[in-house]
Design a protein around this motif. Structure first.
Motif, short mmCIF file in Angstrom:
data_model
loop_
_atom_site.label_atom_id
_atom_site.label_comp_id
_atom_site.label_asym_id
_atom_site.label_seq_id
_atom_site.Cartn_x
_atom_site.Cartn_y
_atom_site.Cartn_z
N THR A 174 18.62 -32.19 -30.07
CA THR A 174 19.37 -33.53 -30.10
C THR A 174 18.92 -34.29 -31.39
O THR A 174 19.81 -34.99 -32.02
CB THR A 174 19.10 -34.29 -28.84
OG1 THR A 174 19.83 -33.48 -27.71
CG2 THR A 174 19.76 -35.73 -28.92
N ALA A 175 17.70 -34.59 -31.43
CA ALA A 175 17.32 -35.27 -32.69
C ALA A 175 17.69 -34.71 -34.09
O ALA A 175 17.89 -35.69 -34.79
CB ALA A 175 15.42 -35.20 -32.78
N GLU A 176 17.61 -33.46 -34.11
CA GLU A 176 18.20 -33.02 -35.23
C GLU A 176 19.66 -33.12 -35.65
O GLU A 176 20.15 -33.61 -36.65
CB GLU A 176 17.97 -31.40 -35.58
CG GLU A 176 16.46 -30.84 -35.64
CD GLU A 176 15.99 -29.57 -35.53
OE1 GLU A 176 15.29 -28.87 -35.86
OE2 GLU A 176 16.86 -29.09 -34.37
N HIS A 177 20.42 -32.99 -34.42
CA HIS A 177 21.82 -33.28 -34.47
C HIS A 177 21.99 -34.90 -34.85
O HIS A 177 22.93 -35.28 -35.80
CB HIS A 177 22.44 -32.92 -33.27
CG HIS A 177 23.80 -33.82 -32.94
ND1 HIS A 177 24.99 -33.30 -33.51
CD2 HIS A 177 24.08 -34.75 -32.09
CE1 HIS A 177 25.90 -33.89 -33.14
NE2 HIS A 177 25.45 -34.93 -32.26
N SER A 178 21.26 -35.58 -34.17
CA SER A 178 21.62 -37.02 -34.89
C SER A 178 21.20 -37.68 -36.21
O SER A 178 21.78 -38.20 -36.44
CB SER A 178 20.67 -38.00 -33.65
OG SER A 178 21.13 -37.83 -32.35
N LYS A 198 13.39 -34.65 -29.80
CA LYS A 198 12.90 -33.43 -30.52
C LYS A 198 12.86 -32.12 -29.76
O LYS A 198 13.02 -31.24 -30.25
CB LYS A 198 11.57 -33.64 -31.34
CG LYS A 198 11.59 -35.06 -32.33
CD LYS A 198 10.37 -35.08 -32.98
CE LYS A 198 10.28 -36.12 -33.92
NZ LYS A 198 9.04 -36.45 -34.47
N SER A 199 12.72 -32.28 -28.46
CA SER A 199 12.42 -30.94 -27.75
C SER A 199 13.79 -30.89 -26.82
O SER A 199 13.74 -29.83 -26.02
CB SER A 199 11.32 -31.47 -26.62
OG SER A 199 10.09 -31.50 -27.43
N THR A 254 17.80 -38.35 -23.64
CA THR A 254 16.37 -38.47 -23.60
C THR A 254 15.46 -37.71 -22.19
O THR A 254 14.69 -36.99 -22.53
CB THR A 254 15.84 -39.93 -23.71
OG1 THR A 254 16.53 -40.36 -25.00
CG2 THR A 254 14.15 -39.85 -23.96
N TYR A 255 16.13 -38.13 -21.02
CA TYR A 255 15.28 -37.64 -19.91
C TYR A 255 15.82 -36.30 -19.39
O TYR A 255 15.34 -35.38 -18.65
CB TYR A 255 15.19 -38.77 -18.94
CG TYR A 255 14.62 -39.93 -19.65
CD1 TYR A 255 13.28 -39.84 -19.85
CD2 TYR A 255 14.99 -41.20 -20.09
CE1 TYR A 255 12.39 -41.04 -20.45
CE2 TYR A 255 14.50 -42.16 -20.60
CZ TYR A 255 12.95 -42.13 -20.77
OH TYR A 255 12.38 -43.03 -21.35
N ASP A 256 17.29 -36.17 -19.34
CA ASP A 256 17.87 -35.26 -18.71
C ASP A 256 18.56 -34.31 -19.51
O ASP A 256 19.25 -33.19 -18.80
CB ASP A 256 18.82 -36.01 -17.68
CG ASP A 256 18.06 -36.68 -16.64
OD1 ASP A 256 17.42 -36.19 -15.77
OD2 ASP A 256 18.56 -37.74 -16.21
N GLY A 257 18.32 -34.36 -20.54
CA GLY A 257 18.78 -33.13 -21.56
C GLY A 257 20.36 -33.42 -22.00
O GLY A 257 21.04 -34.28 -21.49
N ASP A 258 20.87 -32.46 -22.82
CA ASP A 258 22.01 -32.30 -23.10
C ASP A 258 22.88 -31.52 -22.16
O ASP A 258 22.44 -30.45 -21.75
CB ASP A 258 22.18 -31.51 -24.42
CG ASP A 258 23.45 -31.29 -25.09
OD1 ASP A 258 24.24 -32.37 -24.98
OD2 ASP A 258 24.07 -30.39 -25.38
#
Length: 179
Positions: free
Chosen positions: A27-31, A11-12, A65-69
């Motif tokens: 990323t959560a919104e995209h998914s 979400k962040s 999740t951990y290292d971002g997009d």
């Protein structure tokens, strides 16, 4: 609980797309929107496993999740990106009971390999959702709409419906370029 708490991080994780309100998309919104897009278009593909399509859409970006997009325009070594994302999925799978963790890894690996009809559809729709957001968002001045015209084009050649979708996306992009 541990797994669900961990994936809350998505979400962040900010992407390079902007929402209609002018903030960066997560990323959560995209998914989430990819899963909805897949759900409504699955009727066009009666031979596909609908549950698998939704699973693929939901897990396709868990590696962030951990290292971002890493934006497509900034991706260097695809093998390095895959290693980082695989490590994240392994870490997340470790939060689940063994069978559920194995299933999670299997769905993610299916998407990465992109050999099944379900994975190929989700890959194309992932690109489509990104282009849609680029065209729909309140982007900063100088946003590179031209990027959309080539982005993931190879994934839309598989069938007529995806080709029509790509035509609509490209037409929308061209309207932005004409402004």
């Amino acid at each position: 609980m541990r797994f669900i708490r961990e994936v809350e991080r998505l979400k962040s994780v900010e992407r390079t797309a902007w929402t209609t309100s002018g903030r960066r998309e997560s990323t959560a919104e995209h998914s989430w929107r990819l899963a909805l897009l897949a759900m409504v278009l699955c009727g066009e593909y009666p031979r596909l496993d609908r549950l698998r399509v939704l699973q693929l859409a939901l897990v396709h970006d868990l590696g962030e999740t951990y290292d971002g997009d890493i934006p497509a325009v900034a991706q260097g070594d695809p093998a390095a990106k895959e290693r980082v994302e695989r490590a994240a999925v392994e870490r997340l799978a470790g939060c689940l009971p063994e069978g559920a963790g194995r299933e999670l890894r299997g769905v993610w690996e299916e998407y990465e390999a992109c050999r099944t009809p379900e994975a190929k559809l989700v890959k194309a729709l992932d690109k489509a959702e990104t282009i849609l957001q680029h065209n729909q968002g309140q982007n900063p001045s100088g946003f590179d709409y031209e990027f959309n015209l080539g982005y993931g084009a190879e994934w839309f050649r598989a069938d007529e419906m995806l080709q029509r979708l790509r035509g609509l996306l490209d037409a929308d992009t061209l309207r932005h370029l004409e402004k």
